[in-house]
Design an enzyme around this catalytic site. Sequence first.
Site, PDB file in Angstrom:
ATOM      1  N   ASN A  98     -49.680   1.396   4.507  1.00 21.98           N
ATOM      2  CA  ASN A  98     -49.368   2.065   3.232  1.00 21.98           C
ATOM      3  C   ASN A  98     -49.826   3.522   3.198  1.00 21.98           C
ATOM      4  OD1 ASN A  98     -47.889   0.236   1.784  1.00 21.98           O
ATOM      5  ND2 ASN A  98     -49.657  -0.734   0.800  1.00 21.98           N
ATOM      6  N   LEU A 335     -52.319  -9.075   3.440  1.00 20.73           N
ATOM      7  CA  LEU A 335     -51.252  -8.164   3.886  1.00 20.73           C
ATOM      8  C   LEU A 335     -51.778  -6.915   4.618  1.00 20.73           C
ATOM      9  CD1 LEU A 335     -48.767  -8.291   0.851  1.00 20.73           C
ATOM     10  CD2 LEU A 335     -48.746  -9.643   2.941  1.00 20.73           C
ATOM     11  N   HIS A 336     -53.083  -6.751   4.683  1.00 20.15           N
ATOM     12  CA  HIS A 336     -53.682  -5.654   5.467  1.00 20.15           C
ATOM     13  C   HIS A 336     -53.090  -4.289   5.111  1.00 20.15           C
ATOM     14  CE1 HIS A 336     -53.384  -9.445   7.829  1.00 20.15           C
ATOM     15  NE2 HIS A 336     -54.685  -9.300   7.788  1.00 20.15           N
ATOM     16  N   CYS A 337     -52.823  -4.082   3.816  1.00 13.66           N
ATOM     17  CA  CYS A 337     -52.273  -2.779   3.338  1.00 13.66           C
ATOM     18  C   CYS A 337     -50.992  -2.405   4.054  1.00 13.66           C
ATOM     19  CB  CYS A 337     -53.280  -1.640   3.501  1.00 13.66           C
ATOM     20  SG  CYS A 337     -54.786  -1.875   2.613  1.00 13.66           S
ATOM     21  N   SER A 338     -50.237  -3.379   4.513  1.00 16.90           N
ATOM     22  CA  SER A 338     -49.024  -3.052   5.254  1.00 16.90           C
ATOM     23  C   SER A 338     -47.911  -4.046   4.921  1.00 16.90           C
ATOM     24  CB  SER A 338     -49.347  -3.059   6.757  1.00 16.90           C
ATOM     25  OG  SER A 338     -48.254  -2.586   7.481  1.00 16.90           O
TER      26      SER A 338
END
Length: 380
Positions: A98, A335-338
């Site tokens: 992100n 979601l690991h910022c992705s």
Amino acid sequence: MIYLDNAATTYPKPEAVYKAIDKCLREFGANPGRAGHKLSLNAGRAIYETRELLCELFNIDNPMNIIFTSNATESLNLAIKGLLKSGDHVITTSMEHNSVIRPIMSLKEAGVECSIIDCNDEGVLEVEKLEKEIKDNTKLIAITHGSNVTGTIMPIEEIGKISNKHNILFLVDAAQTAGVYTIDVKKLNIDLLAFPGHKGLFGPQGTGGLYIGEGIELRQMKEGGTGSKSESLLQPDILPDRYESGTPNTPGIVGLGAGICFILEEGIDKIRKHEENLTAYMLDGLRTIDMIKVYGPKNQKKQGAVISINIGKIDSSEVSYILDKAFDIAVRSGLHCSPLSHKTIGTFEQGTIRFSIGYFNTKEDIDESIYALKKICKEI
Ligand SMILES: Cc1ncc(COP(=O)(O)O)c(C=O)c1O
């Protein structure tokens, strides 16, 4: 406890990093570049030494072309928002964090066009697809070097050649690779290199940087005191002052310098080899557990030391909770910022359990993790 969340921040740090930060705070904890007294000069010198070490690591000619920031996110924001303006087109991929996607999306209203190239379900990019998207107004290709979800390594050498051929600027997000993979900005035709200090470079949190290629003009994100040209009411245009206003994170930058020294002394090949070996070892172990699905290339030569998995349909956060509570193993879930990466690999609803291996992990850590996963699969 076993720490396998190195993709977020490496932990622990080399002993020399703790010592360097402590020494800085005690022995030259003054404000650098602001005064002429010895302590201030020593602090300024120490910051310059870290710039020089970064030049050695990334084959950069001029230490002044390195801008210190507080993390990779700030570096990416400076590169993307500082460069693009109305009418420009940017190309990126569906495997970005992100911190690349959100700054680009924030510019859409300002008239910046964007193409997001879909990668396959292992996170692999077809370079031909990317080249086809190039238009007359394409100003920038912005791409991650290594995915923080699947570890997939992107073909940045080929992309660098394409961007060079079409005269387009090339921004690489080296959040997952700096310190582990050889990055030569000249050989790879990289114009802008964003890196965190607190991951593979072993610095503390609150450190990061952006390399800006010679002659590239970015709009600065902030203005203020630089300790230079103080008579002027306008931001100086010399580098790095143009982009570095306010008191820097001197202890952090000094710690980062010690982290880079450690990498240069150990040798980047040795570091990568160790991480590759452990990645292969873990992938082998995971293949023995039927209930586990592994995402990404499943090949240590095609991915960094990041392994995403799921157990059946079980929520990823439930598994990471059990790993922490019952086995003292620290991983990350969700979601690991992705989010786009998860849409790409088909895990947007479930997220993944991410094991990210660092230089200080051992085979025993992997054995323990495989043992824990087998137990969870049996009992769940
Ligand atoms: C691929 C990628 N890009 C950017 C970032 C942002 O890094 P930072 O936390 O230093 O802002 C991360 C963080 O995990 C990342 O994995």
